[in-house]
Design a protein around this motif. Structure first.
Motif, PDB file in Angstrom:
ATOM      1  N   GLY A  27     -45.307  -7.135 -13.674  1.00  0.00           N
ATOM      2  CA  GLY A  27     -44.531  -7.046 -12.441  1.00  0.00           C
ATOM      3  C   GLY A  27     -45.424  -7.009 -11.210  1.00  0.00           C
ATOM      4  N   SER A  28     -46.514  -6.270 -11.286  1.00  0.00           N
ATOM      5  CA  SER A  28     -47.457  -6.209 -10.165  1.00  0.00           C
ATOM      6  C   SER A  28     -48.072  -7.579  -9.890  1.00  0.00           C
ATOM      7  CB  SER A  28     -48.566  -5.202 -10.453  1.00  0.00           C
ATOM      8  OG  SER A  28     -48.066  -3.900 -10.442  1.00  0.00           O
ATOM      9  N   ALA A  29     -48.402  -8.301 -10.965  1.00  0.00           N
ATOM     10  CA  ALA A  29     -48.982  -9.635 -10.800  1.00  0.00           C
ATOM     11  C   ALA A  29     -47.983 -10.582 -10.143  1.00  0.00           C
ATOM     12  CB  ALA A  29     -49.425 -10.184 -12.153  1.00  0.00           C
ATOM     13  N   LYS A  30     -46.739 -10.549 -10.616  1.00  0.00           N
ATOM     14  CA  LYS A  30     -45.704 -11.408 -10.025  1.00  0.00           C
ATOM     15  C   LYS A  30     -45.487 -11.066  -8.552  1.00  0.00           C
ATOM     16  CE  LYS A  30     -42.783 -12.575 -13.979  1.00  0.00           C
ATOM     17  NZ  LYS A  30     -41.424 -12.418 -14.547  1.00  0.00           N
ATOM     18  N   GLU A  31     -45.469  -9.778  -8.263  1.00  0.00           N
ATOM     19  CA  GLU A  31     -45.260  -9.338  -6.886  1.00  0.00           C
ATOM     20  C   GLU A  31     -46.404  -9.811  -5.987  1.00  0.00           C
ATOM     21  OE1 GLU A  31     -43.509  -5.380  -4.719  1.00  0.00           O
ATOM     22  OE2 GLU A  31     -44.818  -5.092  -6.450  1.00  0.00           O
ATOM     23  N   THR A  32     -47.620  -9.752  -6.483  1.00  0.00           N
ATOM     24  CA  THR A  32     -48.785 -10.217  -5.728  1.00  0.00           C
ATOM     25  C   THR A  32     -48.693 -11.716  -5.466  1.00  0.00           C
ATOM     26  OG1 THR A  32     -50.149  -8.453  -6.651  1.00  0.00           O
ATOM     27  CG2 THR A  32     -51.304 -10.357  -5.735  1.00  0.00           C
ATOM     28  N   ILE A  33     -48.298 -12.474  -6.479  1.00  0.00           N
ATOM     29  CA  ILE A  33     -48.119 -13.925  -6.303  1.00  0.00           C
ATOM     30  C   ILE A  33     -47.043 -14.189  -5.258  1.00  0.00           C
ATOM     31  CG2 ILE A  33     -47.278 -16.027  -7.447  1.00  0.00           C
ATOM     32  CD1 ILE A  33     -48.660 -14.929 -10.019  1.00  0.00           C
ATOM     33  N   GLY A  34     -45.967 -13.440  -5.323  1.00  0.00           N
ATOM     34  CA  GLY A  34     -44.897 -13.593  -4.338  1.00  0.00           C
ATOM     35  C   GLY A  34     -45.350 -13.282  -2.925  1.00  0.00           C
ATOM     36  N   LYS A  35     -46.151 -12.241  -2.783  1.00  0.00           N
ATOM     37  CA  LYS A  35     -46.676 -11.891  -1.459  1.00  0.00           C
ATOM     38  C   LYS A  35     -47.578 -13.004  -0.936  1.00  0.00           C
ATOM     39  CE  LYS A  35     -46.513  -6.865  -1.929  1.00  0.00           C
ATOM     40  NZ  LYS A  35     -47.308  -5.633  -2.049  1.00  0.00           N
ATOM     41  N   ALA A  36     -48.393 -13.580  -1.821  1.00  0.00           N
ATOM     42  CA  ALA A  36     -49.279 -14.678  -1.411  1.00  0.00           C
ATOM     43  C   ALA A  36     -48.457 -15.888  -0.977  1.00  0.00           C
ATOM     44  CB  ALA A  36     -50.212 -15.048  -2.545  1.00  0.00           C
ATOM     45  N   LYS A  37     -47.402 -16.192  -1.719  1.00  0.00           N
ATOM     46  CA  LYS A  37     -46.533 -17.318  -1.356  1.00  0.00           C
ATOM     47  C   LYS A  37     -45.863 -17.065  -0.010  1.00  0.00           C
ATOM     48  CE  LYS A  37     -45.314 -19.404  -5.757  1.00  0.00           C
ATOM     49  NZ  LYS A  37     -44.200 -19.779  -6.656  1.00  0.00           N
ATOM     50  N   ASP A  38     -45.416 -15.843   0.200  1.00  0.00           N
ATOM     51  CA  ASP A  38     -44.782 -15.486   1.487  1.00  0.00           C
ATOM     52  C   ASP A  38     -45.773 -15.657   2.638  1.00  0.00           C
ATOM     53  OD1 ASP A  38     -42.392 -14.888   0.246  1.00  0.00           O
ATOM     54  OD2 ASP A  38     -42.694 -12.716   0.279  1.00  0.00           O
ATOM     55  N   ALA A  39     -47.001 -15.202   2.431  1.00  0.00           N
ATOM     56  CA  ALA A  39     -48.016 -15.308   3.477  1.00  0.00           C
ATOM     57  C   ALA A  39     -48.347 -16.762   3.757  1.00  0.00           C
ATOM     58  CB  ALA A  39     -49.277 -14.552   3.060  1.00  0.00           C
ATOM     59  N   LEU A  40     -48.450 -17.563   2.710  1.00  0.00           N
ATOM     60  CA  LEU A  40     -48.727 -18.992   2.866  1.00  0.00           C
ATOM     61  C   LEU A  40     -47.603 -19.684   3.600  1.00  0.00           C
ATOM     62  CD1 LEU A  40     -50.636 -21.337   2.212  1.00  0.00           C
ATOM     63  CD2 LEU A  40     -49.382 -21.646   0.078  1.00  0.00           C
ATOM     64  N   HIS A  41     -46.393 -19.349   3.241  1.00  0.00           N
ATOM     65  CA  HIS A  41     -45.226 -19.949   3.898  1.00  0.00           C
ATOM     66  C   HIS A  41     -45.193 -19.570   5.380  1.00  0.00           C
ATOM     67  CE1 HIS A  41     -41.223 -21.616   4.300  1.00  0.00           C
ATOM     68  NE2 HIS A  41     -40.818 -20.474   4.819  1.00  0.00           N
ATOM     69  N   LYS A  42     -45.473 -18.308   5.652  1.00  0.00           N
ATOM     70  CA  LYS A  42     -45.478 -17.833   7.032  1.00  0.00           C
ATOM     71  C   LYS A  42     -46.591 -18.513   7.857  1.00  0.00           C
ATOM     72  CE  LYS A  42     -45.422 -13.568   9.694  1.00  0.00           C
ATOM     73  NZ  LYS A  42     -45.499 -12.114   9.637  1.00  0.00           N
ATOM     74  N   ALA A  43     -47.745 -18.708   7.221  1.00  0.00           N
ATOM     75  CA  ALA A  43     -48.889 -19.317   7.913  1.00  0.00           C
ATOM     76  C   ALA A  43     -48.694 -20.793   8.201  1.00  0.00           C
ATOM     77  CB  ALA A  43     -50.158 -19.117   7.084  1.00  0.00           C
ATOM     78  N   THR A  44     -47.872 -21.453   7.402  1.00  0.00           N
ATOM     79  CA  THR A  44     -47.679 -22.889   7.590  1.00  0.00           C
ATOM     80  C   THR A  44     -46.491 -23.224   8.469  1.00  0.00           C
ATOM     81  OG1 THR A  44     -46.394 -23.033   5.538  1.00  0.00           O
ATOM     82  CG2 THR A  44     -48.769 -23.483   5.403  1.00  0.00           C
ATOM     83  N   ARG A  45     -45.862 -22.245   9.021  1.00  0.00           N
ATOM     84  CA  ARG A  45     -44.717 -22.494   9.914  1.00  0.00           C
ATOM     85  C   ARG A  45     -45.173 -22.969  11.252  1.00  0.00           C
ATOM     86  NH1 ARG A  45     -39.889 -18.190   9.370  1.00  0.00           N
ATOM     87  NH2 ARG A  45     -39.246 -18.818   7.322  1.00  0.00           N
TER      88      ARG A  45
END
Length: 59
Positions: A41-59
């Motif tokens: 669960g921690s690993a999935k959550e970390t991947i999700g946070k990275a995806k969120d940050a990437l999405h936010k950075a590419t806006r």
């Protein structure tokens, strides 16, 4: 919020519950499953946070 982040948080919560119940019942297998679920669960959550940050950075 990404799907992975939500799934990870949910899996961590389920893992914590399994670990607690396993400890209360003296069931080492359930306790170990809970620990494993928390790690995944921690690993999935970390991947999700990275995806969120990437999405936010590419806006």
């Amino acid at each position: 919020m990404s799907r992975e982040r939500i799934e990870g948080a949910t899996q961590k919560a389920v893992g914590a519950a399994k670990q607690t119940v396993g400890k209360a019942l003296g069931n080492e297998k359930l306790q170990a499953e809970g620990i494993a679920d928390k790690i995944v669960g921690s690993a999935k959550e970390t991947i999700g946070k990275a995806k969120d940050a990437l999405h936010k950075a590419t806006r």
